[in-house]
Design an enzyme around this catalytic site. Sequence first.
Site, PDB file in Angstrom:
ATOM      1  N   HIS A 129      -0.755   0.957  -9.494  1.00  6.87           N
ATOM      2  CA  HIS A 129      -1.483   0.053  -8.586  1.00  6.87           C
ATOM      3  C   HIS A 129      -2.099  -1.085  -9.406  1.00  6.87           C
ATOM      4  O   HIS A 129      -3.312  -1.314  -9.380  1.00  6.87           O
ATOM      5  CB  HIS A 129      -2.565   0.812  -7.802  1.00  6.87           C
ATOM      6  N   ARG A 160       0.853  -1.184   0.000  1.00  9.57           N
ATOM      7  CA  ARG A 160       0.000   0.000   0.000  1.00  9.57           C
ATOM      8  C   ARG A 160       0.888   1.233   0.000  1.00  9.57           C
ATOM      9  O   ARG A 160       1.956   1.245   0.615  1.00  9.57           O
ATOM     10  CB  ARG A 160      -0.883   0.052   1.249  1.00  9.57           C
TER      11      ARG A 160
HETATM   12  P1  NDP Z   1      -2.173 -11.355   4.536  1.00 13.90           P
HETATM   13  O1  NDP Z   1      -3.128 -10.839   5.536  1.00 13.90           O
HETATM   14  O2  NDP Z   1      -2.280 -12.776   4.108  1.00 13.90           O
HETATM   15  O3  NDP Z   1      -0.667 -11.143   5.063  1.00 13.90           O
HETATM   16  C1  NDP Z   1      -0.238  -9.970   5.649  1.00 13.90           C
HETATM   17  C2  NDP Z   1       1.167 -10.190   6.203  1.00 13.90           C
HETATM   18  O4  NDP Z   1       1.636  -8.970   6.777  1.00 13.90           O
HETATM   19  C3  NDP Z   1       1.212 -11.252   7.302  1.00 13.90           C
HETATM   20  O5  NDP Z   1       2.398 -11.988   7.217  1.00 13.90           O
HETATM   21  C4  NDP Z   1       1.230 -10.390   8.574  1.00 13.90           C
HETATM   22  O6  NDP Z   1       1.822 -11.016   9.710  1.00 13.90           O
HETATM   23  C5  NDP Z   1       2.082  -9.228   8.109  1.00 13.90           C
HETATM   24  N1  NDP Z   1       1.887  -8.071   8.982  1.00 13.90           N
HETATM   25  C6  NDP Z   1       0.754  -7.380   9.229  1.00 13.90           C
HETATM   26  N2  NDP Z   1       0.978  -6.393  10.131  1.00 13.90           N
HETATM   27  C7  NDP Z   1       2.282  -6.476  10.453  1.00 13.90           C
HETATM   28  C8  NDP Z   1       3.107  -5.770  11.343  1.00 13.90           C
HETATM   29  N3  NDP Z   1       2.643  -4.756  12.090  1.00 13.90           N
HETATM   30  N4  NDP Z   1       4.404  -6.133  11.447  1.00 13.90           N
HETATM   31  C9  NDP Z   1       4.892  -7.165  10.717  1.00 13.90           C
HETATM   32  N5  NDP Z   1       4.160  -7.898   9.838  1.00 13.90           N
HETATM   33  C10 NDP Z   1       2.867  -7.550   9.720  1.00 13.90           C
HETATM   34  O7  NDP Z   1      -2.285 -10.380   3.289  1.00 13.90           O
HETATM   35  P2  NDP Z   1      -2.009 -10.696   1.744  1.00 13.90           P
HETATM   36  O8  NDP Z   1      -0.705 -11.357   1.615  1.00 13.90           O
HETATM   37  O9  NDP Z   1      -3.200 -11.345   1.146  1.00 13.90           O
HETATM   38  O10 NDP Z   1      -1.956  -9.201   1.150  1.00 13.90           O
HETATM   39  C11 NDP Z   1      -0.987  -8.275   1.625  1.00 13.90           C
HETATM   40  C12 NDP Z   1      -1.316  -6.873   1.129  1.00 13.90           C
HETATM   41  O11 NDP Z   1      -1.015  -6.756  -0.255  1.00 13.90           O
HETATM   42  C13 NDP Z   1      -2.781  -6.456   1.202  1.00 13.90           C
HETATM   43  O12 NDP Z   1      -3.149  -6.067   2.514  1.00 13.90           O
HETATM   44  C14 NDP Z   1      -2.832  -5.291   0.228  1.00 13.90           C
HETATM   45  O13 NDP Z   1      -2.549  -4.093   0.916  1.00 13.90           O
HETATM   46  C15 NDP Z   1      -1.704  -5.597  -0.746  1.00 13.90           C
HETATM   47  N6  NDP Z   1      -2.197  -5.886  -2.102  1.00 13.90           N
HETATM   48  C16 NDP Z   1      -1.815  -5.065  -3.136  1.00 13.90           C
HETATM   49  C17 NDP Z   1      -2.230  -5.315  -4.412  1.00 13.90           C
HETATM   50  C18 NDP Z   1      -1.751  -4.504  -5.543  1.00 13.90           C
HETATM   51  O14 NDP Z   1      -2.253  -4.664  -6.662  1.00 13.90           O
HETATM   52  N7  NDP Z   1      -0.758  -3.656  -5.365  1.00 13.90           N
HETATM   53  C19 NDP Z   1      -3.135  -6.435  -4.722  1.00 13.90           C
HETATM   54  C20 NDP Z   1      -3.443  -7.259  -3.584  1.00 13.90           C
HETATM   55  C21 NDP Z   1      -3.008  -6.970  -2.319  1.00 13.90           C
HETATM   56  P3  NDP Z   1       1.183 -12.365  10.338  1.00 13.90           P
HETATM   57  O15 NDP Z   1       1.522 -13.454   9.339  1.00 13.90           O
HETATM   58  O16 NDP Z   1       1.873 -12.514  11.619  1.00 13.90           O
HETATM   59  O17 NDP Z   1      -0.298 -12.132  10.431  1.00 13.90           O
HETATM   60  C1  OXD Z   2      -6.022  -5.332  -3.247  1.00 12.12           C
HETATM   61  C2  OXD Z   2      -5.580  -4.368  -4.236  1.00 12.12           C
HETATM   62  O1  OXD Z   2      -5.960  -5.043  -2.056  1.00 12.12           O
HETATM   63  O2  OXD Z   2      -5.918  -4.518  -5.430  1.00 12.12           O
HETATM   64  O3  OXD Z   2      -6.451  -6.437  -3.646  1.00 12.12           O
HETATM   65  O4  OXD Z   2      -4.864  -3.432  -3.909  1.00 12.12           O
END
Ligand code: NDP
Ligand code: OXD
Length: 313
Positions: A276, A228
């Site tokens: 994005h 993000r």
């Molecule tokens: P998940 O919820 O599966 O994973 C999130 C990861 O981040 C987990 O490993 C979590 O830790 C870690 N995390 C969260 N908070 C913290 C913190 N404070 N400190 C350290 N680690 C942290 O999410 P996804 O993998 O499905 O997606 C990740 C992000 O990708 C989405 O939230 C979105 O913002 C972004 N995204 C962007 C897209 C784009 O087109 N650019 C498309 C899709 C998604 P833990 O394993 O311990 O819970």
């Molecule tokens: C998502 C994105 O969060 O597209 O899936 O950013």
Amino acid sequence: MEKGKVLLALTGFHPQRWRELLSAEREVVLEPDGPSDPSITYAVVWKQRPNLLSKLPNLRAIFSIGAGVDHIFADPGLPDVPIVKVVADNLTQYMTEYIVWRVLDHHRQGMLYRTQQRKKIWHEPPQRSAGDISVGIMGLGHLGRAAASVLLSLGFAVNGWSRTEHPMTGVSTYAGEAELIPFLNATDILVVLLPLTPQTQGIINYGVLKELRKRNGLGGAVLINAGRGRLQKDADILRALEDGTLKEASLDVFEVEPLPKTSPLWSHPKVFVTPHAAATSDPAHLVPIMLQKMAAFERGEELENVVDRDAGY
Ligand code: NDP
Ligand code: OXD
């Protein structure tokens, strides 16, 4: 449980295809019939209008059309019903492709070769092996783990950082604030796949970038952010590029989106910009998953991939 009506509330996405596909099984509306419409059972949303969902008395669940849910939490009138985030093979595949594409481009010096080609320069720089490069993935969740597997299979050393501990074969894992600096110190290419939460906002700042490793011939650390935009400070990235803390960056997300035309990131020679677009939410793949979840929920099964409200993702 009765078959519920769906409110489709999308900002920045055209609703037509989502509506057509959802309508195969459900009645779909784009606006409730008044602020406390009792006929609405589910909301399928992207950046829903603030307070749109706050008074719907029979709302049972909110479905995000993306993996991120920060856009939902921006609503001050968010009702206390389960929020379901996207976990889908197709979205994961798109993100894996983006991450592997960007890591390989930086590793194989795509920026240098594109510059050389423009200037008609025939010069072969030394080639490094993938095993000498550590890719550190911040956010070892659904998307981070999938990217990690493919990077491992290509021979890269892979580190992963998450909030809670998650061992993964072949990956050096780090967890929590206490292990952030050791994780950064062992990372040459930083891949950001964190969710945006109050804890992660602004985490990609100059101090963090300064901790990245710079050895082994890459010529500087590299940042790839597909999580993000508000995880990063655009100005800090520019500063790090200017003083050599960062060699290059690939950015799919920005503090302000669309990236303002005045942003120096657009024309920076060391920055690769995408709008994005790393992993697009494709209704053809995601709507069938949502419909299955709604049907399973109505049969009394538990919803999967429900957001932890305390953690914020
Ligand atoms: P998940 O919820 O599966 O994973 C999130 C990861 O981040 C987990 O490993 C979590 O830790 C870690 N995390 C969260 N908070 C913290 C913190 N404070 N400190 C350290 N680690 C942290 O999410 P996804 O993998 O499905 O997606 C990740 C992000 O990708 C989405 O939230 C979105 O913002 C972004 N995204 C962007 C897209 C784009 O087109 N650019 C498309 C899709 C998604 P833990 O394993 O311990 O819970
Ligand atoms: C998502 C994105 O969060 O597209 O899936 O950013």
